[in-house]
Design a protein around this motif. Structure first.
Motif, short mmCIF file in Angstrom:
data_model
loop_
_atom_site.label_atom_id
_atom_site.label_comp_id
_atom_site.label_asym_id
_atom_site.label_seq_id
_atom_site.Cartn_x
_atom_site.Cartn_y
_atom_site.Cartn_z
N THR A 114 0.82 -1.21 0.00
CA THR A 114 0.00 0.00 0.00
C THR A 114 0.86 1.26 0.00
N GLU A 115 2.15 1.12 0.26
CA GLU A 115 3.05 2.28 0.23
C GLU A 115 3.29 2.77 -1.19
N TYR A 116 3.03 1.92 -2.18
CA TYR A 116 3.30 2.36 -3.55
C TYR A 116 2.19 2.05 -4.55
N MET A 117 1.06 1.46 -4.08
CA MET A 117 -0.04 1.26 -5.02
C MET A 117 -1.39 1.23 -4.31
N ASP A 118 -2.45 1.62 -5.05
CA ASP A 118 -3.81 1.63 -4.55
C ASP A 118 -4.51 0.34 -4.95
N TYR A 119 -5.30 -0.21 -4.02
CA TYR A 119 -6.08 -1.42 -4.27
C TYR A 119 -7.53 -1.05 -4.60
N PHE A 120 -8.12 -1.81 -5.54
CA PHE A 120 -9.51 -1.59 -5.90
C PHE A 120 -10.38 -2.73 -5.41
N HIS A 121 -11.45 -2.37 -4.72
CA HIS A 121 -12.37 -3.33 -4.15
C HIS A 121 -13.68 -3.32 -4.96
N PRO A 122 -14.32 -4.48 -5.07
CA PRO A 122 -13.96 -5.76 -4.46
C PRO A 122 -12.86 -6.48 -5.23
N ALA A 123 -12.29 -7.51 -4.61
CA ALA A 123 -11.32 -8.36 -5.29
C ALA A 123 -11.99 -9.06 -6.46
N PHE A 124 -11.23 -9.36 -7.50
CA PHE A 124 -11.84 -10.04 -8.64
C PHE A 124 -11.74 -11.56 -8.56
N ARG A 125 -11.01 -12.09 -7.55
CA ARG A 125 -10.90 -13.55 -7.43
C ARG A 125 -10.40 -13.93 -6.04
N GLU A 126 -10.91 -15.03 -5.51
CA GLU A 126 -10.41 -15.63 -4.28
C GLU A 126 -9.54 -16.83 -4.64
N THR A 127 -8.36 -16.94 -4.04
CA THR A 127 -7.44 -18.03 -4.37
C THR A 127 -6.99 -18.75 -3.09
N ARG A 128 -6.43 -19.95 -3.29
CA ARG A 128 -5.89 -20.73 -2.16
C ARG A 128 -4.43 -21.03 -2.42
N SER A 129 -3.59 -20.83 -1.41
CA SER A 129 -2.18 -21.20 -1.48
C SER A 129 -1.97 -22.50 -0.71
N VAL A 130 -1.22 -23.42 -1.31
CA VAL A 130 -1.09 -24.76 -0.72
C VAL A 130 0.37 -25.17 -0.60
N VAL A 131 0.59 -26.23 0.16
CA VAL A 131 1.90 -26.87 0.28
C VAL A 131 1.95 -28.00 -0.75
N LEU A 132 2.95 -27.97 -1.62
CA LEU A 132 3.14 -29.03 -2.61
C LEU A 132 4.36 -29.86 -2.22
N VAL A 133 4.23 -31.20 -2.36
CA VAL A 133 5.31 -32.11 -2.01
C VAL A 133 5.46 -33.18 -3.09
N ILE A 192 14.46 -29.18 -2.33
CA ILE A 192 13.62 -28.63 -1.27
C ILE A 192 12.62 -29.71 -0.88
N ASP A 193 12.08 -29.61 0.34
CA ASP A 193 11.13 -30.61 0.83
C ASP A 193 9.70 -30.29 0.45
N TYR A 194 9.40 -29.02 0.29
CA TYR A 194 8.04 -28.63 -0.07
C TYR A 194 8.09 -27.28 -0.78
N LEU A 195 7.00 -26.97 -1.46
CA LEU A 195 6.87 -25.71 -2.20
C LEU A 195 5.54 -25.08 -1.83
N ILE A 196 5.54 -23.79 -1.60
CA ILE A 196 4.30 -23.07 -1.32
C ILE A 196 3.94 -22.20 -2.52
N TYR A 197 2.72 -22.39 -3.02
CA TYR A 197 2.26 -21.59 -4.17
C TYR A 197 0.75 -21.72 -4.27
N GLU A 198 0.14 -20.91 -5.12
CA GLU A 198 -1.30 -21.02 -5.33
C GLU A 198 -1.64 -22.31 -6.08
#
Length: 276
Positions: A114-133, A192-198
């Motif tokens: 937020t120090e360098y950009m403005d956010y517009f509401h509402p969000a256009f998508r809800e996502t989930r980040s998971v642990v991949l192994v 690496i043992d696991y990866l975190i990503y959407e």
């Protein structure tokens, strides 16, 4: 002397009329915006199917569901929007901070941003980040603390929400690399043992790279909202344009347009075939 003053008034009036005609002759300039606002340049994470990816390995053109969103937005706000590849995700954020691009199509909320950009509401998508192994992993993941003894990985510049980002910084061992394909290969090679990503982009890459031994774990690390953002340093960042963008994002959400764009671009991504 009165005659001279009358002539000066006529000249002043004529100049004002000419300036007004010049402004009316430029319909692509947003009312209330700076004169330079004739186009918006947008970018985002270029390794983000079905939302965003490069049309070819060497192209500066981005494609995906978010580009379809930008095309729709362009018509709504009355300003052309170009979706441009400017580098990996970390570089995109640097360009946004400097004002060399105007919009990011798809960013999670963090206080630092937020120090360098403005956010517009509402969000256009809800996502989930998971642990991949890897498929043979014996990681019994139930909570964040289960990851602490292991070596993890993610992509530079990624955020998974304020709370998890803070926990990861203080408690987890995360190797950060420039791209998702590289991170997945590190996971496959046991570096690496696991990866975190959407989940959606990660599984899209797993399928394209034909990786049979990578799987996601539940529960999700975090569920986050994706937003459209505008650089504080953009010459087009005016109350008028912000208002237009806010109204457009509200209409987009109410009409549920994003679902159709995502579904169609999942099919496009599948037809591309295995990565070279």
């Amino acid at each position: 002397m009165p005659r001279l003053r009358w002539c000066i008034r006529l000249l002043t009036l004529g100049s004002a009329l000419l300036q007004a005609a010049a402004v009316q002759a430029q319909p692509d300039v947003v009312q209330g915006a700076a004169p330079a606002c004739r186009q918006l340049v947008a970018s985002g994470n270029p390794q983000y199917p079905p939302y965003l990816w490069r049309s070819t390995e060497s192209s500066e053109r981005l494609v995906g569901a978010n580009v379809e969103m930008l095309t729709w937005l362009s018509k709504e706000v009355g300003v052309p929007i170009e979706a441009r590849y400017v580098g990996p995700w970390a570089r995109v954020q640097e360009e946004m901070r400097a004002g060399r691009i105007d919009l990011i199509a798809g960013a999670f909320f963090t206080l630092a941003r937020t120090e360098y950009m403005d956010y517009f509401h509402p969000a256009f998508r809800e996502t989930r980040s998971v642990v991949l192994v890897r498929s043979g992993s014996n990681l019994d993941y139930r909570r964040w603390s289960d990851l602490a003894p292991l070596q993890g990985g993610t992509v530079i510049g990624n955020s998974f929400g304020e709370e998890f980002d803070r926990y990861a910084k203080e408690n987890l061992q995360l190797t950060q690399v420039s791209g998702l394909a590289q991170a997945l290969q590190m996971l496959q090679r046991s570096r690496i043992d696991y990866l975190i990503y959407e989940d959606s982009p990660a599984l899209a890459y797993v399928a394209r790279l034909n990786m049979q031994n990578v799987r996601p774990l539940r529960p999700a690390v975090a569920s986050e909202s994706l937003y459209l953002t505008l650089s504080h340093r953009s010459p087009c960042n005016t109350p008028e344009l912000r208002g237009r963008l806010a109204r457009a994002m509200y209409a987009l959400s109410r009409q549920g347009l994003m679902n159709g764009w995502i579904d169609s671009n999942i099919q496009v991504w599948k037809r591309i075939g295995p990565a070279p």
